[in-house]
Design a protein around this motif. Structure first.
Motif, mmCIF file in Angstrom:
data_model
loop_
_atom_site.group_PDB
_atom_site.id
_atom_site.type_symbol
_atom_site.label_atom_id
_atom_site.label_comp_id
_atom_site.label_asym_id
_atom_site.label_seq_id
_atom_site.Cartn_x
_atom_site.Cartn_y
_atom_site.Cartn_z
ATOM 1 N N ARG A 33 0.834 -1.210 0.000
ATOM 2 C CA ARG A 33 0.000 0.000 0.000
ATOM 3 C C ARG A 33 0.867 1.257 0.000
ATOM 4 N N ASN A 36 2.963 1.367 -3.527
ATOM 5 C CA ASN A 36 2.237 1.255 -4.790
ATOM 6 C C ASN A 36 1.903 2.619 -5.396
ATOM 7 N N ASN A 37 1.702 3.607 -4.559
ATOM 8 C CA ASN A 37 1.309 4.933 -5.012
ATOM 9 C C ASN A 37 2.258 5.959 -4.409
ATOM 10 N N PHE A 38 2.840 6.822 -5.226
ATOM 11 C CA PHE A 38 3.849 7.759 -4.741
ATOM 12 C C PHE A 38 3.274 8.739 -3.718
ATOM 13 N N GLU A 39 2.041 9.152 -3.882
ATOM 14 C CA GLU A 39 1.425 10.065 -2.906
ATOM 15 C C GLU A 39 1.259 9.367 -1.562
ATOM 16 N N ASP A 40 0.914 8.094 -1.577
ATOM 17 C CA ASP A 40 0.822 7.327 -0.327
ATOM 18 C C ASP A 40 2.192 7.206 0.329
ATOM 19 N N ARG A 80 7.570 0.756 -8.127
ATOM 20 C CA ARG A 80 6.197 0.428 -8.516
ATOM 21 C C ARG A 80 5.530 1.529 -9.330
ATOM 22 N N ASN A 81 6.237 2.632 -9.518
ATOM 23 C CA ASN A 81 5.679 3.732 -10.308
ATOM 24 C C ASN A 81 6.830 4.553 -10.879
ATOM 25 N N GLU A 83 7.766 7.633 -10.463
ATOM 26 C CA GLU A 83 8.519 8.451 -9.512
ATOM 27 C C GLU A 83 9.569 7.609 -8.787
#
Length: 112
Positions: A33, A36-40, A80-81, A83
């Protein structure tokens, strides 16, 4: 969990050698979690930085911890992304001093 398992002791001392152990204790689902997402990822770092500042860690201590975390991620986690891919590439080509400077910049980015 006893204090000897923590990266930061009650008196505010940073045990950098415990960073890898702390990262390895994160549950796989939670790690997924976060990464998986750079903002997270930034949000997770931001919360940890705020906590560290409340117990008295300064900018240099935060950057040293960020550097250790980045070393761990570069060695053990696939980006995972886009960034994370860029950060990994910058990390791989950077000198020790450049990596340390990038760690300072990551701390600032997470504080915004």
């Amino acid at each position: 969990m006893s204090e000897h398992n923590h990266v930061v002791s009650k008196d505010g001392n940073l045990s950098i050698n415990r960073v890898n152990d702390a990262l390895e204790r994160i549950e796989p689902e939670q790690k997924e979690r976060i990464l998986n997402n750079f903002e997270d990822f930034k949000g997770y770092l931001s919360k940890r930085i705020q906590l560290a500042q409340k117990i008295g860690l300064g900018e240099e201590q935060l950057a040293v911890a960020a550097e250790k975390i980045a070393d761990y991620l570069a060695a053990h986690e696939e980006p995972r992304n886009s960034e994370e891919k860029l950060l990994l590439e910058l990390w791989k080509v950077g000198s020790k001093e450049e990596r340390h400077r990038l760690a300072h910049m990551l701390v600032k980015l997470a504080q915004q």
